[in-house]
Design a protein around this motif. Structure first.
Motif, PDB file in Angstrom:
ATOM      1  N   CYS A  60      -3.422   4.719   4.267  1.00 23.11           N
ATOM      2  CA  CYS A  60      -2.760   3.526   3.727  1.00 23.11           C
ATOM      3  C   CYS A  60      -2.905   2.351   4.688  1.00 23.11           C
ATOM      4  N   LEU A  61      -2.698   2.620   5.967  1.00 20.54           N
ATOM      5  CA  LEU A  61      -2.762   1.552   6.959  1.00 20.54           C
ATOM      6  C   LEU A  61      -4.187   1.040   7.135  1.00 20.54           C
ATOM      7  N   GLU A 114       0.825  -1.213   0.000  1.00 20.24           N
ATOM      8  CA  GLU A 114       0.000   0.000   0.000  1.00 20.24           C
ATOM      9  C   GLU A 114       0.860   1.264   0.000  1.00 20.24           C
ATOM     10  N   LEU A 115       1.939   1.263   0.769  1.00 18.50           N
ATOM     11  CA  LEU A 115       2.817   2.430   0.813  1.00 18.50           C
ATOM     12  C   LEU A 115       3.464   2.656  -0.555  1.00 18.50           C
ATOM     13  N   LYS A 116       3.858   1.571  -1.209  1.00 15.06           N
ATOM     14  CA  LYS A 116       4.444   1.708  -2.543  1.00 15.06           C
ATOM     15  C   LYS A 116       3.411   2.203  -3.549  1.00 15.06           C
ATOM     16  N   ASN A 117       2.172   1.751  -3.408  1.00 15.09           N
ATOM     17  CA  ASN A 117       1.104   2.210  -4.304  1.00 15.09           C
ATOM     18  C   ASN A 117       0.884   3.715  -4.194  1.00 15.09           C
ATOM     19  N   GLU A 175       8.922   5.706  -1.590  1.00 13.92           N
ATOM     20  CA  GLU A 175      10.093   4.880  -1.849  1.00 13.92           C
ATOM     21  C   GLU A 175      10.637   4.383  -0.511  1.00 13.92           C
ATOM     22  N   LEU A 176      10.444   3.113  -0.250  1.00  8.19           N
ATOM     23  CA  LEU A 176      10.685   2.555   1.077  1.00  8.19           C
ATOM     24  C   LEU A 176      12.128   2.092   1.268  1.00  8.19           C
TER      25      LEU A 176
END
Length: 232
Positions: free
Chosen positions: A156-157, A80-83, A87-88
């Motif tokens: 996102c979470l 979800e964070l990447k969506n 950039e993780l």
């Protein structure tokens, strides 16, 4: 203008400043004295525009009863964070990433708290720390940008954990030193002060930071900026 004339001008300025200071201290009431000192501090910070390290933290409620398997949820959160375009930089069970919200550059870290339950490891909670250097002149705007960023990460979470509730926000402003907690108060070993404003906002003062709890909004940001004017 010669050196002697320059020295006369400087000396005259010093004398005038001293006379004004004496008159204020002798004849002005405490409220007026405070306002004058506040304006001097405010003007100094407007000119210098110091930057304050500020950390907005948002936390979920206790998720232990949700029986969320760590590895499964971690991968879903990562997706979800990447969506959302983040950039993780995975570090252990945490995620770190940098991004901009409005005019504010933010260092973010999403941390998963977990505990063993039988033969599996489940998530007990999630914290997100958003760190930024907030300029004094734009302080309120920076705080609102941090809040917007927190809401984006919370969303996102929630896509992963639908029942997650984010009810525990705090905002930390790191200062070099709060002078009201030094001197006499330090001698009394008083390391912190707690205040409640308008029965809405809880604010704690420590030796090197101010912490606000609860709903972080424009009003809280304005209050903190005034406190920073005095204490920084």
């Amino acid at each position: 203008m010669g050196i002697s004339e320059i020295l006369i001008v400087i000396a005259t300025g010093i004398i005038i400043s001293f006379v004004v200071y004496v008159l204020v201290e002798l004849f002005a009431g405490p409220e007026l004295r405070f306002r004058i000192k506040y304006r001097k501090k405010w003007l100094s910070k407007i000119i210098r525009n110091p930057h304050i390290k500020t950390i907005l933290t948002t936390k979920t409620n206790d998720l232990t009863d949700e029986n969320l398997i760590l590895n499964e949820i971690k991968e879903s959160i990562k997706k979800e964070l990447k969506n959302e375009g983040f950039e993780l930089e995975p570090r252990g069970e945490d995620f770190k990433f940098n991004f901009e919200s409005g005019k504010t550059e933010i260092d973010a870290e999403v941390m998963l708290a977990f505990e063993p339950m039988g033969d599996k490891v489940i998530i007990s909670g999630i914290d997100a720390n958003l760190t930024a250097l907030c300029g004094y002149k734009e302080f309120v705007g920076h705080i609102l940008d941090l809040v917007t960023a927190a809401e984006k990460i919370e969303e996102c979470l929630r896509k992963v954990i639908k029942d997650a509730k984010f009810e525990k926000r705090s905002l930390v402003c790191e200062l070099k030193n709060i002078y009201e907690l030094t001197g006499v108060l330090s001698g009394l070993e008083l390391s912190s002060l707690a205040a409640k404003i308008e029965d809405k906002y809880s604010i704690d003062l420590f030796g090197d930071k101010i912490i606000a709890y609860g709903n972080i909004d424009q009003n809280v940001a304005s209050i903190l900026r005034k406190m920073i004017t005095v204490y920084l």
